[in-house]
Scaffold this motif. Sequence first.
Motif, PDB file in Angstrom:
ATOM      1  N   GLU A 104     -45.530 -64.630 -57.385  1.00 29.82           N
ATOM      2  CA  GLU A 104     -45.318 -64.660 -58.831  1.00 29.82           C
ATOM      3  C   GLU A 104     -43.911 -65.146 -59.144  1.00 29.82           C
ATOM      4  O   GLU A 104     -42.926 -64.615 -58.621  1.00 29.82           O
ATOM      5  CB  GLU A 104     -45.527 -63.282 -59.433  1.00 29.82           C
ATOM      6  CG  GLU A 104     -45.429 -63.256 -60.949  1.00 29.82           C
ATOM      7  CD  GLU A 104     -45.706 -61.883 -61.538  1.00 29.82           C
ATOM      8  OE1 GLU A 104     -45.350 -61.644 -62.707  1.00 29.82           O
ATOM      9  OE2 GLU A 104     -46.280 -61.047 -60.810  1.00 29.82           O
ATOM     10  N   SER A 105     -43.818 -66.184 -59.948  1.00 29.36           N
ATOM     11  CA  SER A 105     -42.526 -66.736 -60.321  1.00 29.36           C
ATOM     12  C   SER A 105     -41.793 -65.785 -61.266  1.00 29.36           C
ATOM     13  O   SER A 105     -42.366 -65.305 -62.255  1.00 29.36           O
ATOM     14  CB  SER A 105     -42.705 -68.099 -61.002  1.00 29.36           C
ATOM     15  OG  SER A 105     -41.475 -68.558 -61.521  1.00 29.36           O
ATOM     16  N   LYS A 106     -40.526 -65.512 -60.959  1.00 27.01           N
ATOM     17  CA  LYS A 106     -39.725 -64.640 -61.815  1.00 27.01           C
ATOM     18  C   LYS A 106     -39.385 -65.326 -63.133  1.00 27.01           C
ATOM     19  O   LYS A 106     -39.186 -64.671 -64.153  1.00 27.01           O
ATOM     20  CB  LYS A 106     -38.438 -64.260 -61.085  1.00 27.01           C
ATOM     21  CG  LYS A 106     -38.658 -63.476 -59.805  1.00 27.01           C
ATOM     22  CD  LYS A 106     -39.340 -62.143 -60.053  1.00 27.01           C
ATOM     23  CE  LYS A 106     -39.503 -61.354 -58.762  1.00 27.01           C
ATOM     24  NZ  LYS A 106     -40.211 -60.064 -58.981  1.00 27.01           N
ATOM     25  N   ALA A 107     -39.342 -66.682 -63.081  1.00 27.49           N
ATOM     26  CA  ALA A 107     -38.961 -67.421 -64.282  1.00 27.49           C
ATOM     27  C   ALA A 107     -40.114 -67.559 -65.264  1.00 27.49           C
ATOM     28  O   ALA A 107     -39.974 -67.318 -66.466  1.00 27.49           O
ATOM     29  CB  ALA A 107     -38.429 -68.800 -63.894  1.00 27.49           C
ATOM     30  N   SER A 108     -41.303 -67.948 -64.753  1.00 28.24           N
ATOM     31  CA  SER A 108     -42.432 -68.230 -65.645  1.00 28.24           C
ATOM     32  C   SER A 108     -43.530 -67.177 -65.598  1.00 28.24           C
ATOM     33  O   SER A 108     -44.379 -67.115 -66.482  1.00 28.24           O
ATOM     34  CB  SER A 108     -43.030 -69.596 -65.297  1.00 28.24           C
ATOM     35  OG  SER A 108     -43.551 -69.572 -63.976  1.00 28.24           O
ATOM     36  N   GLY A 109     -43.542 -66.373 -64.534  1.00 30.14           N
ATOM     37  CA  GLY A 109     -44.601 -65.382 -64.385  1.00 30.14           C
ATOM     38  C   GLY A 109     -45.881 -65.930 -63.807  1.00 30.14           C
ATOM     39  O   GLY A 109     -46.831 -65.176 -63.572  1.00 30.14           O
ATOM     40  N   SER A 110     -45.946 -67.222 -63.564  1.00 28.73           N
ATOM     41  CA  SER A 110     -47.143 -67.852 -63.001  1.00 28.73           C
ATOM     42  C   SER A 110     -47.107 -67.799 -61.469  1.00 28.73           C
ATOM     43  O   SER A 110     -46.083 -67.483 -60.861  1.00 28.73           O
ATOM     44  CB  SER A 110     -47.241 -69.305 -63.471  1.00 28.73           C
ATOM     45  OG  SER A 110     -46.101 -70.035 -63.059  1.00 28.73           O
ATOM     46  N   LYS A 111     -48.244 -68.131 -60.853  1.00 26.18           N
ATOM     47  CA  LYS A 111     -48.337 -68.146 -59.407  1.00 26.18           C
ATOM     48  C   LYS A 111     -47.804 -69.476 -58.858  1.00 26.18           C
ATOM     49  O   LYS A 111     -48.220 -70.552 -59.291  1.00 26.18           O
ATOM     50  CB  LYS A 111     -49.789 -67.963 -58.958  1.00 26.18           C
ATOM     51  CG  LYS A 111     -50.375 -66.598 -59.301  1.00 26.18           C
ATOM     52  CD  LYS A 111     -49.701 -65.496 -58.493  1.00 26.18           C
ATOM     53  CE  LYS A 111     -50.334 -64.139 -58.753  1.00 26.18           C
ATOM     54  NZ  LYS A 111     -49.708 -63.056 -57.966  1.00 26.18           N
ATOM     55  N   VAL A 112     -46.869 -69.373 -57.935  1.00 22.19           N
ATOM     56  CA  VAL A 112     -46.269 -70.570 -57.329  1.00 22.19           C
ATOM     57  C   VAL A 112     -46.209 -70.364 -55.821  1.00 22.19           C
ATOM     58  O   VAL A 112     -46.325 -69.248 -55.317  1.00 22.19           O
ATOM     59  CB  VAL A 112     -44.851 -70.830 -57.886  1.00 22.19           C
ATOM     60  CG1 VAL A 112     -44.886 -71.149 -59.372  1.00 22.19           C
ATOM     61  CG2 VAL A 112     -43.933 -69.647 -57.604  1.00 22.19           C
ATOM     62  N   PHE A 113     -46.014 -71.476 -55.088  1.00 23.78           N
ATOM     63  CA  PHE A 113     -45.859 -71.380 -53.642  1.00 23.78           C
ATOM     64  C   PHE A 113     -44.457 -70.879 -53.312  1.00 23.78           C
ATOM     65  O   PHE A 113     -43.461 -71.362 -53.853  1.00 23.78           O
ATOM     66  CB  PHE A 113     -46.085 -72.742 -52.989  1.00 23.78           C
ATOM     67  CG  PHE A 113     -47.518 -73.183 -53.020  1.00 23.78           C
ATOM     68  CD1 PHE A 113     -48.460 -72.598 -52.174  1.00 23.78           C
ATOM     69  CD2 PHE A 113     -47.936 -74.182 -53.889  1.00 23.78           C
ATOM     70  CE1 PHE A 113     -49.788 -73.003 -52.208  1.00 23.78           C
ATOM     71  CE2 PHE A 113     -49.256 -74.593 -53.927  1.00 23.78           C
ATOM     72  CZ  PHE A 113     -50.193 -74.003 -53.082  1.00 23.78           C
ATOM     73  N   GLY A 114     -44.407 -69.926 -52.402  1.00 22.73           N
ATOM     74  CA  GLY A 114     -43.111 -69.377 -52.020  1.00 22.73           C
ATOM     75  C   GLY A 114     -43.266 -68.176 -51.117  1.00 22.73           C
ATOM     76  O   GLY A 114     -44.345 -67.916 -50.556  1.00 22.73           O
ATOM     77  N   ARG A 115     -42.180 -67.395 -50.990  1.00 25.81           N
ATOM     78  CA  ARG A 115     -42.192 -66.194 -50.159  1.00 25.81           C
ATOM     79  C   ARG A 115     -41.560 -65.042 -50.936  1.00 25.81           C
ATOM     80  O   ARG A 115     -40.583 -65.244 -51.656  1.00 25.81           O
ATOM     81  CB  ARG A 115     -41.429 -66.413 -48.851  1.00 25.81           C
ATOM     82  CG  ARG A 115     -42.036 -67.447 -47.916  1.00 25.81           C
ATOM     83  CD  ARG A 115     -41.356 -67.425 -46.558  1.00 25.81           C
ATOM     84  NE  ARG A 115     -41.899 -68.445 -45.676  1.00 25.81           N
ATOM     85  CZ  ARG A 115     -41.365 -69.654 -45.503  1.00 25.81           C
ATOM     86  NH1 ARG A 115     -40.258 -69.977 -46.168  1.00 25.81           N
ATOM     87  NH2 ARG A 115     -41.912 -70.520 -44.691  1.00 25.81           N
ATOM     88  N   ALA A 116     -42.129 -63.865 -50.736  1.00 25.88           N
ATOM     89  CA  ALA A 116     -41.615 -62.670 -51.407  1.00 25.88           C
ATOM     90  C   ALA A 116     -40.846 -61.819 -50.405  1.00 25.88           C
ATOM     91  O   ALA A 116     -41.340 -61.538 -49.305  1.00 25.88           O
ATOM     92  CB  ALA A 116     -42.767 -61.875 -52.008  1.00 25.88           C
TER      93      ALA A 116
END
Length: 328
Positions: free
Chosen positions: A149-161
Amino acid sequence: PTLCIVEKEVEFVVDGVPFAVRLVDSPGFGDVIDVNQSFETIVEYLDREYEKMYIAELDAKRSSKPPKFHGVDVVLYFIAPHRLKGLDIALLKRLNGRCTIIPILAKSDTMTFSERLTFKDVVKQQLEANRIVYFHEPLCIISSPSLVESKASGSKVFGRAYEWGTVESELHSEITTLRSLIIGPGLEDLQALKQEYYETYRQRALQREKRSPLESFRNAVFGMLLGAGLVIALQKNLFGFLWRAIDEVKERAGPTVRAIEEQVPKTGKEVKEGLSHAKRSVERGAQQGKHAIEKAIPQSKRAAEKAKEDAKRKAEDEKKGGFWFFGK
């Protein structure tokens, strides 16, 4: 682990433009016991791709439609974070001059921003010190298949938590720059460089194939006589005399080659006559080989008949309870 070259075709659309790409995954250093074998696998693959382009160019019946994939546009060389190993430099030296290279600093989310800048400078210095040409400076890439979950937009993005926060591939790495290089404005430059590397390969291939008429005659005559000698040895089923047959071939080839050398013209006016004499010399050599084979065939038949009779006698003696001895 990747133990061999793996090819995968992918089709997608970017801004309404369809793309078809071929991804090639190669064995890593830790996936095979012999590092040199891993190096050779990659280098040979690149050379085979250029060889396919070269053969297609020479084909008299080649299609007007270009192949879907030919050659390698770019090699994305992944470098482990924090360290550039000697094996990396060794392989990059092998690739240098064969393909376009873009260094990739993998898993860059394991480095701070200051560490990224420092490591970039180290990699560039090492590449330049070893005269390794690269298409673009090293790129810090975070390539995760996981959605967060993107902290900026709240949408689902590729990345690591992580416990301390979220890392987004698009936002916190240079993956957008890499995308622009390989499927954007940089693609045309990559394909132009690939053509330059192919031209270098093509020139070397032509130089290897460039032979004088005399050398061609020599190779043709010796190959023909050597083949005749092998046929004689095999048909006689006398493998112990194989080397003697080859020596005989060399003795026959010597006068024939010398005859060709004598007949090769020294001046342009004698070209036609000289080639005619050389052709007759080759034909005489072929006739000698033919006679040798014809002479060997009856001997081979007699040997086969004798072996058949010996086997028959052996079978009869075994029925009688006796023994069969081979030898003189």
